[in-house]
Design a protein around this motif. Structure first.
Motif: not given
Length: 136
Positions: A44-45, A48
């Motif tokens: 997820w990081d 982003l």
């Protein structure tokens, strides 16, 4: 070759968009409360980072679009600027107690900026039509 007409907004609007995107990235990367470090295996990081720097490269590419000029020099400048900003943000995070420096973040930033280079391929098929400034 028939080129597709595309609006070229006034320079102040295009550069304002770049500052907005860079400001949002800077805010969420340095000022906002950091989440806990990502769990091993969590992407997820990195997603982003990837999306943020693709967006930065795209806005930079559009901001630097002159009506009649295209070229590798401009593309290189856009790429170096987006990657440089990503590295700078990571270096600013390094000494902060609530943030951390991560080479994988830098890599995700680079991959995102490289994705933004797609614009230069698309742009070859465009014919910019300057939009008059409304002189607010």
């Amino acid at each position: 070759m028939n080129r597709v007409p595309a609006p070229l907004l006034p320079a102040w609007t295009r550069w304002g968009s770049v500052l907005a995107v860079a400001g949002i990235i800077g805010y969420f990367s340095v000022v906002a409360t950091a989440p806990a470090p990502p769990q091993p295996g969590s992407l997820w990081d990195k997603k982003l980072h990837f999306v943020a720097y693709a967006g930065l490269a795209l806005t930079l590419a559009y901001a630097t679009a002159p009506p009649h000029s295209r070229g590798f020099k401009r593309a290189g400048l856009v790429l170096v600027t987006a990657i440089g900003y990503g590295v700078l943000v990571e270096l600013i995070q390094a000494p902060l107690s609530n943030r951390y420096f991560a080479l994988l973040d830098v890599l995700a930033n680079i991959v995102g900026a490289l994705l933004g280079m797609i614009w230069f391929g698309i742009e070859r098929r465009l014919r910019y039509i300057p939009v008059p400034d409304a002189n607010l």
